[in-house]
Scaffold this motif. Structure first.
Motif, PDB file in Angstrom:
ATOM      1  N   UNK A  13      26.736  33.762  24.035  1.00 36.77           N
ATOM      2  CA  UNK A  13      25.873  33.809  25.203  1.00 36.77           C
ATOM      3  C   UNK A  13      26.541  33.186  26.418  1.00 36.77           C
ATOM      4  N   UNK A  14      26.972  31.927  26.339  1.00 34.99           N
ATOM      5  CA  UNK A  14      27.558  31.340  27.545  1.00 34.99           C
ATOM      6  C   UNK A  14      28.927  31.939  27.836  1.00 34.99           C
ATOM      7  N   UNK A  15      29.576  32.523  26.825  1.00 30.92           N
ATOM      8  CA  UNK A  15      30.825  33.253  27.071  1.00 30.92           C
ATOM      9  C   UNK A  15      30.575  34.484  27.934  1.00 30.92           C
ATOM     10  N   UNK A  16      29.489  35.218  27.653  1.00 29.76           N
ATOM     11  CA  UNK A  16      29.156  36.383  28.471  1.00 29.76           C
ATOM     12  C   UNK A  16      28.858  35.952  29.900  1.00 29.76           C
ATOM     13  N   UNK A  17      28.167  34.841  30.070  1.00 31.34           N
ATOM     14  CA  UNK A  17      27.921  34.344  31.418  1.00 31.34           C
ATOM     15  C   UNK A  17      29.239  34.002  32.107  1.00 31.34           C
ATOM     16  N   UNK A  18      30.182  33.438  31.351  1.00 33.76           N
ATOM     17  CA  UNK A  18      31.497  33.126  31.919  1.00 33.76           C
ATOM     18  C   UNK A  18      32.231  34.402  32.328  1.00 33.76           C
ATOM     19  N   UNK A  19      32.171  35.430  31.505  1.00 32.62           N
ATOM     20  CA  UNK A  19      32.804  36.707  31.836  1.00 32.62           C
ATOM     21  C   UNK A  19      32.174  37.330  33.074  1.00 32.62           C
ATOM     22  N   UNK A  20      30.848  37.318  33.149  1.00 35.28           N
ATOM     23  CA  UNK A  20      30.171  37.875  34.313  1.00 35.28           C
ATOM     24  C   UNK A  20      30.540  37.111  35.577  1.00 35.28           C
ATOM     25  N   UNK A  21      30.663  35.794  35.464  1.00 39.34           N
ATOM     26  CA  UNK A  21      31.074  34.995  36.608  1.00 39.34           C
ATOM     27  C   UNK A  21      32.467  35.405  37.080  1.00 39.34           C
ATOM     28  N   UNK A  22      33.388  35.586  36.148  1.00 39.65           N
ATOM     29  CA  UNK A  22      34.743  35.984  36.516  1.00 39.65           C
ATOM     30  C   UNK A  22      34.757  37.371  37.157  1.00 39.65           C
ATOM     31  N   UNK A  23      34.056  38.317  36.555  1.00 37.34           N
ATOM     32  CA  UNK A  23      34.087  39.699  37.037  1.00 37.34           C
ATOM     33  C   UNK A  23      33.346  39.876  38.351  1.00 37.34           C
ATOM     34  N   UNK A  30      40.107  36.438  42.630  1.00 30.88           N
ATOM     35  CA  UNK A  30      40.465  36.434  41.216  1.00 30.88           C
ATOM     36  C   UNK A  30      40.908  37.804  40.750  1.00 30.88           C
ATOM     37  N   UNK A  31      41.929  37.824  39.883  1.00 29.33           N
ATOM     38  CA  UNK A  31      42.296  39.017  39.129  1.00 29.33           C
ATOM     39  C   UNK A  31      42.249  38.651  37.650  1.00 29.33           C
ATOM     40  N   UNK A  32      41.377  39.310  36.928  1.00 27.39           N
ATOM     41  CA  UNK A  32      41.250  39.066  35.491  1.00 27.39           C
ATOM     42  C   UNK A  32      42.198  40.022  34.770  1.00 27.39           C
ATOM     43  N   UNK A  33      43.311  39.488  34.287  1.00 29.32           N
ATOM     44  CA  UNK A  33      44.341  40.316  33.658  1.00 29.32           C
ATOM     45  C   UNK A  33      43.942  40.772  32.269  1.00 29.32           C
ATOM     46  N   UNK A  34      43.330  39.889  31.511  1.00 31.55           N
ATOM     47  CA  UNK A  34      43.142  40.125  30.074  1.00 31.55           C
ATOM     48  C   UNK A  34      41.919  39.384  29.575  1.00 31.55           C
ATOM     49  N   UNK A  35      41.132  40.062  28.765  1.00 33.06           N
ATOM     50  CA  UNK A  35      40.074  39.439  27.972  1.00 33.06           C
ATOM     51  C   UNK A  35      40.545  39.493  26.527  1.00 33.06           C
ATOM     52  N   UNK A  36      40.929  38.351  25.986  1.00 27.56           N
ATOM     53  CA  UNK A  36      41.409  38.296  24.602  1.00 27.56           C
ATOM     54  C   UNK A  36      40.309  37.693  23.737  1.00 27.56           C
TER      55      UNK A  36
END
Length: 423
Positions: A13-23, A30-36
Motif C-alpha cells: 500500500x505505501x509502496x503504491x503511494x510512493x510510486x504514484x508520488x514519483x510518477x 524527476x525521471x524514473x528509470x526503473x521500477x525493480x
C-alpha cells in the motif's frame, strides 16, 4: 535538471503511494528509470500485478482528466516510460516472511477481487516471461513494446536491470531508492560491485534505531525480511567492506574485492523518522470524497485499498478510529527526499555517518540495527583487540551510514502527498 532514480519496491500500500508520488512529479523534477520489484510485503508476482494495475488505472485517470478539462498531471510518466523488472522471490538466506497480514494477500486489501473492473486482464504476463520470447531483451534496449503501455516491460531479472541502468548513466547521476527488502540490491552488488558503486546514493527505508521494531521488539520489517542482504549493502559504506560482511552459506555471495574504488553513500530512513510522517483518515476522506463524486478512476482505486488499511489500523491501534486513524508514510518519505534532497532541512543525525550494522544470526534479534553505545575512544588501527570484538572502535573499519533525522515536511507531508497524487 531532472533527478534520475531507480525505485526498488514491494507494492504494498505505501509502496503504491510512493510510486504514484514519483510518477506524478514534473518532468523537470524527476525521471524514473526503473521500477525493480522484490518480494516483501507480498509475493513478487502479486507486486507485479499491483504495478500493472496502477498503470492501467493511470491510463484511465489521465483520459478522465482530459475528458473533464482537467490538467493530466503525471508529467514524469508522460515524458518517459520506466522499465519494470521482476526481481527476487525470496531472501538470500533467511526464512521468508511477508507482510500480507497488513496489506492483504494481494498487497492492496483484496482489491483485485472487490474491484475487478480496475484490474487489467492477465494478458500482460508474457511480457515479463523470458521463456516466451528469447529475444525479449531487445524490447528493453529499443524501448519497443505495446503502444498503450505506460511502461517498458523487461525480461531480465531486476538486479541485472539495476546494473544496466547504472552502466548506461554517468556515475553519481542515479539515486537508488529502496523501500523493500534489499535482496535485489545485494544481488546486483555481488555480481558487479564497481558498477553498483556508480550510484549517487542509496536511499533506504528500513531499520529502527531508538524506536521499537514493527515485526519483533527490535526488527523493522524490511531489515528483518532479508537481514543478510541489508548487512551486505550496509557493508559497502565501510572503508573495509569485508570487516562488516555477514557470514553466508551461498556461493553467489562472495566477499567483496579487497580494494574498491569508493565507498557507498547510504541514507537510512528508519522508523525513527518515517513514523513522524503520517496521513490521517480525515485528511484522506476530505480529499478523496469530491473526486469520487466526480468519477475519478484513480480516486476509486486508491480509496478501495486505503479503506482496507485504515480499517486494519483501527484494529491494531484501539482508540484511533475513523478520521483519527494514522497511516505512517514510510516509503513515500524516501521518494520525497529523492525529489527534494537539496532542501537543507533534510538533516542527518548528529553522529552521522554512524557505524550501524544489521544483525543476521540472532535468535531474537534478526534484522536489528546494532550501534555502539559505549563511551570509548576510537582507535587508528585495524587489529581486533580483546576488548573490541568486531572492530567497533577502529577508524579503518565499520560502516558509515547517514541516518536521516531532520525533515522539512514532518507535519505537512500527508497533504503534500495527496495534493501531488490527485491534483
Amino acid at each position: 535538471m531532472a533527478k534520475k532514480i531507480i525505485l526498488d519496491t514491494d507494492p504494498g500500500i505505501d509502496d503504491i503511494l510512493a510510486l504514484l508520488l514519483a510518477l506524478s512529479a514534473k518532468p523537470e523534477e524527476l525521471e524514473l528509470l526503473l521500477i525493480s520489484l522484490t518480494f516483501g510485503n507480498i509475493e513478487v508476482k502479486n507486486c507485479l500485478q499491483n504495478v500493472i494495475s496502477m498503470f492501467h488505472v493511470l491510463e484511465r485517470e489521465m483520459q478522465w482528466r482530459r475528458d473533464t478539462g482537467k490538467p493530466e498531471g503525471y508529467g514524469t510518466l508522460r515524458a518517459s516510460r520506466p522499465v519494470v523488472a521482476v526481481g527476487a522471490e525470496e531472501p538470500l538466506e533467511n526464512q521468508k516472511m511477508l507482510a500480507d497480514y497488513f496489506h492483504g494477500t494481494d498487497g492492496l486489501g483484496g482489491i483485485h477481487t472487490t474491484h475487478p473492473h480496475l484490474t487489467p486482464a492477465q494478458a500482460w504476463e508474457h511480457l515479463f516471461d523470458p521463456a516466451v520470447d528469447p529475444e525479449g531483451i531487445k524490447s528493453v534496449q529499443t524501448g519497443a513494446g505495446p503502444a498503450n503501455h505506460l511502461y517498458t516491460p523487461s525480461k531480465l531479472p531486476a538486479h541485472k536491470e539495476i546494473l544496466r541502468a547504472l552502466r548506461e548513466n554517468e556515475p553519481d547521476t542515479v539515486t537508488l531508492v529502496a523501500v523493500g527488502p534489499l535482496t535485489n540490491l545485494a544481488l546486483a552488488a555481488a555480481e558487479d560491485p564497481e558498477t553498483f558503486l556508480r550510484v549517487k546514493e542509496v536511499v533506504v527505508m528500513g531499520g529502527a534505531i531508538h524506536e521499537p521494531g514493527n515485526v519483533t521488539p527490535v526488527g523493522e520489517f524490511n531489515a528483518y525480511a532479508d537481514a543478510v542482504a541489508a548487512a551486505r549493502i550496509f557493508a559497502l559504506t565501510s572503508p573495509s567492506p569485508n570487516s562488516t560482511l555477514p557470514p553466508t552459506k551461498s556461493e553467489i555471495l562472495p566477499p567483496y574485492p579487497e580494494k574498491l574504488s569508493r565507498q557507498l553513500t547510504l541514507r537510512l530512513f528508519p522508523l525513527d523518522i518515517t513514523l513522524r510522517h503520517n496521513l490521517s483518515g480525515g485528511q484522506f476522506r476530505e480529499a478523496v470524497e469530491p473526486l469520487l463524486a466526480a468519477g475519478s478512476p484513480l480516486a476509486e482505486w486508491v480509496n478501495a485499498f486505503m479503506g482496507h488499511v485504515f480499517r486494519t489500523l483501527e484494529r491494531l491501534h484501539p482508540g484511533h478510529v475513523g478520521d483519527d486513524a494514522q497511516l505512517s508514510l514510510h516509503d513515500p518519505v524516501c521518494v520525497w527526499y529523492a525529489l527534494t534532497s537539496q532542501d537543507s532541512h533534510w538533516t542527518p543525525s548528529a553522529g552521522s555517518p554512524e557505524d550501524i550494522r544489521i544483525e543476521t544470526l540472532g535468535q531474537w534479534s534478526r534484522g536489528m540495527c546494532v550501534i555502539d553505545r559505549r563511551s570509548r575512544h576510537k582507535i587508528d588501527g585495524d587489529q581486533e583487540s580483546a576488548n573490541d570484538h568486531g572492530l567497533w572502535l577502529s577508524l579503518r573499519a565499520g560502516n558509515r551510514i547517514w541516518r536521516m533525522d531532520g525533515s522539512p515536511v514532518e507535519t505537512t507531508f500527508g497533504k503534500i502527498l495527496i495534493d501531488r497524487i490527485f491534483y
